[in-house]
Design a protein around this motif. Structure first.
Motif, PDB file in Angstrom:
ATOM      1  N   LEU A  57      44.650  19.751  52.813  1.00  0.00           N
ATOM      2  CA  LEU A  57      44.773  19.785  51.356  1.00  0.00           C
ATOM      3  C   LEU A  57      43.615  20.617  50.836  1.00  0.00           C
ATOM      4  CD1 LEU A  57      45.727  16.113  50.380  1.00  0.00           C
ATOM      5  CD2 LEU A  57      47.214  18.125  50.300  1.00  0.00           C
ATOM      6  N   PHE A  58      43.907  21.549  49.962  1.00  0.00           N
ATOM      7  CA  PHE A  58      42.851  22.375  49.388  1.00  0.00           C
ATOM      8  C   PHE A  58      42.428  21.765  48.057  1.00  0.00           C
ATOM      9  CE2 PHE A  58      41.007  25.787  46.910  1.00  0.00           C
ATOM     10  CZ  PHE A  58      40.106  26.308  47.820  1.00  0.00           C
ATOM     11  N   TYR A  87      48.268  20.294  44.273  1.00  0.00           N
ATOM     12  CA  TYR A  87      48.617  20.539  45.665  1.00  0.00           C
ATOM     13  C   TYR A  87      50.048  21.078  45.771  1.00  0.00           C
ATOM     14  CZ  TYR A  87      44.814  17.138  46.186  1.00  0.00           C
ATOM     15  OH  TYR A  87      43.637  16.465  46.086  1.00  0.00           O
ATOM     16  N   ARG A  88      50.270  21.928  46.758  1.00  0.00           N
ATOM     17  CA  ARG A  88      51.624  22.381  47.080  1.00  0.00           C
ATOM     18  C   ARG A  88      52.198  21.590  48.250  1.00  0.00           C
ATOM     19  NH1 ARG A  88      50.574  28.944  46.954  1.00  0.00           N
ATOM     20  NH2 ARG A  88      49.776  29.049  44.799  1.00  0.00           N
ATOM     21  N   GLU A  93      49.939  24.616  51.599  1.00  0.00           N
ATOM     22  CA  GLU A  93      48.508  24.498  51.320  1.00  0.00           C
ATOM     23  C   GLU A  93      47.730  25.646  51.955  1.00  0.00           C
ATOM     24  OE1 GLU A  93      46.531  22.065  49.423  1.00  0.00           O
ATOM     25  OE2 GLU A  93      48.560  22.096  48.597  1.00  0.00           O
ATOM     26  N   TYR A  94      48.252  26.200  53.042  1.00  0.00           N
ATOM     27  CA  TYR A  94      47.576  27.326  53.680  1.00  0.00           C
ATOM     28  C   TYR A  94      47.652  28.589  52.822  1.00  0.00           C
ATOM     29  CZ  TYR A  94      46.347  24.936  57.973  1.00  0.00           C
ATOM     30  OH  TYR A  94      45.756  24.097  58.887  1.00  0.00           O
ATOM     31  N   ARG A  96      47.198  28.529  49.602  1.00  0.00           N
ATOM     32  CA  ARG A  96      46.043  28.329  48.720  1.00  0.00           C
ATOM     33  C   ARG A  96      44.742  28.607  49.470  1.00  0.00           C
ATOM     34  NH1 ARG A  96      45.670  22.895  46.579  1.00  0.00           N
ATOM     35  NH2 ARG A  96      44.818  23.772  44.657  1.00  0.00           N
ATOM     36  N   THR A 112      38.334  22.361  51.854  1.00  0.00           N
ATOM     37  CA  THR A 112      39.603  21.929  52.435  1.00  0.00           C
ATOM     38  C   THR A 112      39.406  20.641  53.219  1.00  0.00           C
ATOM     39  OG1 THR A 112      40.270  24.247  52.641  1.00  0.00           O
ATOM     40  CG2 THR A 112      41.500  22.638  53.931  1.00  0.00           C
TER      41      THR A 112
END
Length: 274
Positions: A57-58, A87-88, A93-94, A96, A112
């Motif tokens: 998660l970023f 969050y996506r 998340e990668y 982002r 992260t």
């Protein structure tokens, strides 16, 4: 923009019994307690995506903090002055993370959260690494590395006594924050522990202190394995002809009349200096 599809793919090895035993020894708690927390905090799911990249998660608030907010205006999706649920999820998340790495790689990795227990990269030092890149590289290898990072985080935040003594509400409050009751983290951990321990109850730090006091020590029964408790254990071990370690290992527990038959890992394998 960097390509993290290949950079962050690793071996993605699952947890093994030896991983749980290593974490329990480091924290001085039962294997059953580690298994209980691992089940609840991970939701029983793998720490890796199907493509063998760690789940991440970023955290845009952390990226803002670590870069002084200079990307808030131009990259508002990854840099925000306060926490927002932006969050996506999953592999997205990668995307982002990619965007952040193109701006400031170190800050991006630190912002992260990685793996099964979602330990932020900014915590690399408490996880036992000299820099965030080494920490991230380890997270690509195995869920065992994720568990090691968790153990470091718990130790740094002085939550190991709570885990050792199965004070689930106190542990969940410290680990998950004040909203832990909403998700019933403490109840779920207690239920999972009961399953993994077979209903057996191991001695606590408080039990050790009381047993030492019954044999002449003069300890505050505060449930904390600080330097006075360590010294009292050493004195008892010396008098009992045991190896002098300052650790309430199975032999010491048995000599104190405290049963520890159901778990192979010492209840107090690591004592705090607090």
């Amino acid at each position: 923009m960097p390509d993290t599809d290949s950079e962050f793919k690793g071996q993605a090895l699952p947890l093994k019994d030896s991983d749980f035993e290593r974490a329990a020894a480091r924290l001085g708690c039962e294997v059953a307690a580690i298994r209980a927390v691992a089940e609840v905090e991970s939701g029983g799911r793998s720490g890796f995506l199907p493509d063998k990249r760690p789940k991440i998660l970023f955290e845009s608030r952390w990226f803002h903090k670590l870069t002084g907010g200079r990307y808030d205006a131009s990259h508002g999706g990854i840099s925000t002055p306060t926490w927002v649920r932006n969050y996506r999820g999953g592999a997205a998340e990668y995307q982002r993370l990619n965007e952040a790495i193109a701006l400031d790689r170190e800050a991006a990795l630190k912002s992260t959260s990685w793996g099964m227990f979602q330990i932020l990269g900014v915590n690399f030092a408490v996880a036992g690494f000299g820099d965030v890149q080494a920490y991230v590289t380890a997270q690509l290898v195995s869920e065992g590395a994720h568990l090691d990072a968790f153990a470091g985080f718990v130790t740094a935040n002085r939550l190991d006594d709570e885990l050792r003594d199965r004070r689930w509400s106190d542990f969940a409050r410290g680990y998950n924050g004040p909203g832990y009751r909403q998700n019933r983290y403490d109840e779920k951990m207690a239920d999972a522990y009961a399953r993994y321990s077979g209903g057996a109850i191991a001695p606590t730090t408080l039990d050790v202190q009381r047993a030492l006091n019954a044999r002449g020590a003069n300890l505050d029964t505060d449930g904390k394995t600080g330097p006075l408790t360590r010294a009292a254990i050493r004195e008892f071990q010396r008098d009992a002809g045991l190896p002098i370690t300052g650790v309430a290992d199975p032999a010491t527990l048995a000599a104190l009349g405290l049963s520890h038959d159901h778990d192979p890992v010492a209840t107090s394998a690591r004592l705090n200096d607090v």
